[in-house]
Design an enzyme around this catalytic site. Structure first.
Site, mmCIF file in Angstrom:
data_model
loop_
_atom_site.group_PDB
_atom_site.id
_atom_site.type_symbol
_atom_site.label_atom_id
_atom_site.label_comp_id
_atom_site.label_asym_id
_atom_site.label_seq_id
_atom_site.Cartn_x
_atom_site.Cartn_y
_atom_site.Cartn_z
ATOM 1 C CD GLU A 110 -0.332 -5.450 6.232
ATOM 2 O OE1 GLU A 110 -0.193 -6.060 5.098
ATOM 3 O OE2 GLU A 110 -0.724 -4.132 6.254
ATOM 4 C CB CYS A 155 -0.941 -0.007 1.213
ATOM 5 S SG CYS A 155 -2.350 1.161 1.102
ATOM 6 C CG HIS A 200 -3.325 -3.377 3.714
ATOM 7 N ND1 HIS A 200 -2.193 -2.840 4.294
ATOM 8 C CD2 HIS A 200 -4.152 -2.608 3.178
ATOM 9 C CE1 HIS A 200 -2.271 -1.523 3.856
ATOM 10 N NE2 HIS A 200 -3.682 -1.335 3.243
#
Lengths: 294, 195
Positions: free
Chosen positions: B174, B80, B172
């Site tokens: 994560e 991002c 994302h």
């Protein structure tokens, strides 16, 4: 197929704001100063908390023109405040396309018993808390981010510290509690049982928690970070100080390097006068914003 | 080899990357100053606000040092905001960047937060099972040079790409429990340090 407004997407933006500083701004010029200083978001307001405190009267959602003029000039997320329980102000803010709504005790509450059902919205909400029960009630209502309330507009960090310490100690207590005690704990703190179970298991809130209410110096910001918050809101502390540009930058640096006393000493130099603070004990009950919220 | 992976920790979702990397058996270093870069085998630039991260990259040459390492083939993965910072061209912005990937990126390209979304993304390099991808005020790559490999597109927009030692995602990985993207990046670290 794209899924919009899911809890993941709402809490996700808060995750991206972590380690950053969200600054109150009342004009596009201030918003640009904040972005230039490295703010991770701005809160668009008509008056900062210390002015609301000084001027009195009913504090409401800002004029949409102010919010839109700020949204036009910065590329970082723009937040705006709605009164507690005022779901129509929230609908208006959502239609403007603000990135986060703060259902805030800084404004005069519109409902003396209930908060907004935040699940009804696609835009995420942040809400204030003084303790774990209050945090979990707000999350139960759909808040995707939490902040300590502190005492807004005072430039006095003591209440933010107290609220953060209370939340942390409430969580520690749950994490060592035998399972059979958790239902009574939920009842005592007035929090949804499922969320009490979550905290007991994980030892942390299910959403990001920032500090707010009284942060005026880089050292204040680092103090809150070392106490375990994920990031910092600064309300009156920047634009009510002598040198907003320098102070804004210094608070950003202090929030990143909160564990490095040498850097903290360096960034604390030559900032001019911070905002004039208010001793909490001089406030009357009616002047205490933190007691708003149910 | 026990991998030592740096996570840029100036602002943003660095903690989530650290947790994933730990689960995958790496040593993790939070990078806040140039000395933190010593001895790392790879670097992740997390999501956050690219302007906020960029401001701090300019302090004490941290960004310049990362640029040097990237130019010397250190594996770097940007998610991002990280994708924005890696790109050479950022549409309508003169903000600081690391200037490493031959890509043109558009910020907040899907819109404001209200347009943030999650979706199942087909990433052929990660197998047939789609990847749950979370896009938050996300960018995408408008253009890429021929030396940039496209790993995934969403509705015709490039959201995942690799150029040699550099990897960039608009979403994302994560934030989801599926760790294939991080494993892919660790594979890039293996390739780099074994050869």
């Amino acid at each position: 197929m794209a899924e919009f407004g899911s809890l993941k997407v709402k809490t996700g933006l808060a995750e991206m704001l972590k380690g950053g500083v969200i600054m109150d701004v009342t004009t596009p010029e201030q918003a640009i100063i904040a972005e230039e200083a490295g703010a991770c978001a701005v809160m668009a307001l008509e008056r900062v908390p210390s002015d609301i405190r000084a001027e009195g009267g009913v504090a409401r959602m800002a004029d949409p023109t102010i919010i839109q003029s700020i949204m036009e000039v910065v590329s970082i997320p723009v937040m705006a405040k709605a009164r507690i329980g005022h779901f129509v102000e929230a609908q208006i803010l959502e239609s403007l396309g603000v990135d986060y709504i703060d259902e805030s005790e800084v404004l005069t509450p519109a409902d003396d018993a209930f908060h907004i059902n935040k699940h009804d919205f696609k835009v995420p909400f942040v809400c204030g808390c003084r303790n774990l029960g209050e945090a979990l009630r707000r999350i139960g209502e759909g808040a995707a981010m939490i902040r300590t309330k502190g005492e807004p507009g005072t430039g006095n960090v003591v209440e933010a510290v107290r609220h953060m310490r209370t939340v942390m100690s409430d969580m520690r207590a749950l994490s060592v509690m035998p399972k059979e005690e958790l239902m009574t704990a939920a009842k005592t703190m007035g929090a949804p049982y499922e969320l009490v179970l979550y905290v007991a298991e994980h030892g942390k809130l299910p959403v990001v928690n920032f500090a707010a209410g009284g942060i005026a110096t880089p050292a204040d910001a680092a103090l809150m970070m070392q106490l375990g918050v994920d990031g910092i809101f600064v309300g009156s502390g920047i634009f009510k100080s002598d040198n907003p540009k320098a102070r804004a930058k210094a608070i950003v640096m202090a929030t990143t390097h909160y564990n490095d006393a040498k850097i903290l000493a360096e960034v604390s130099k030559d900032l001019g006068q911070p905002m004039t603070g208010i001793e909490i004990s001089t406030l009357t009950d009616a002047q205490r914003m933190q007691d708003r919220g149910w | 080899m026990k991998k030592r992976v740096g996570v840029l920790a100036l602002q943003g979702a660095f903690r989530e990357h650290r947790q994933v990397l730990k689960q995958l058996g790496c040593d993790v270093v939070e990078v806040r100053k140039t000395s933190d870069l010593e001895g790392i085998h790879g670097l992740i630039i997390p999501g956050g606000e690219s302007t906020a991260i960029g401001k701090q990259l300019q302090i004490n040459d941290l960004g310049e040092k990362i640029k040097e390492l990237g130019a010397k083939d250190l594996p770097i993965f940007g998610t991002c905001a990280g994708m924005i910072l890696l790109s050479k061209t950022i549409i309508d912005s003169d903000q600081y960047r690391l200037n490493l990937m031959d890509t043109t990126v558009e910020r907040n390209a899907f819109g404001r937060q209200i347009a943030s979304f999650e979706t199942d993304l087909q990433v052929p390099a990660m197998g047939t099972h789609p990847l749950r991808a979370v896009f938050i005020r996300a960018p995408y790559l408008r253009e890429v040079a021929p030396n940039v490999g496209i790993l995934a597109e969403f509705e015709g927009k490039i959201v995942f790409a690799r150029q040699g030692n550099l990897l960039a995602s608009a979403f994302h990985p994560e934030l989801t429990p599926d760790h294939r993207v991080h494993q892919y990046f660790l594979g890039m670290i293996d390739e780099h340090w074994v050869k």
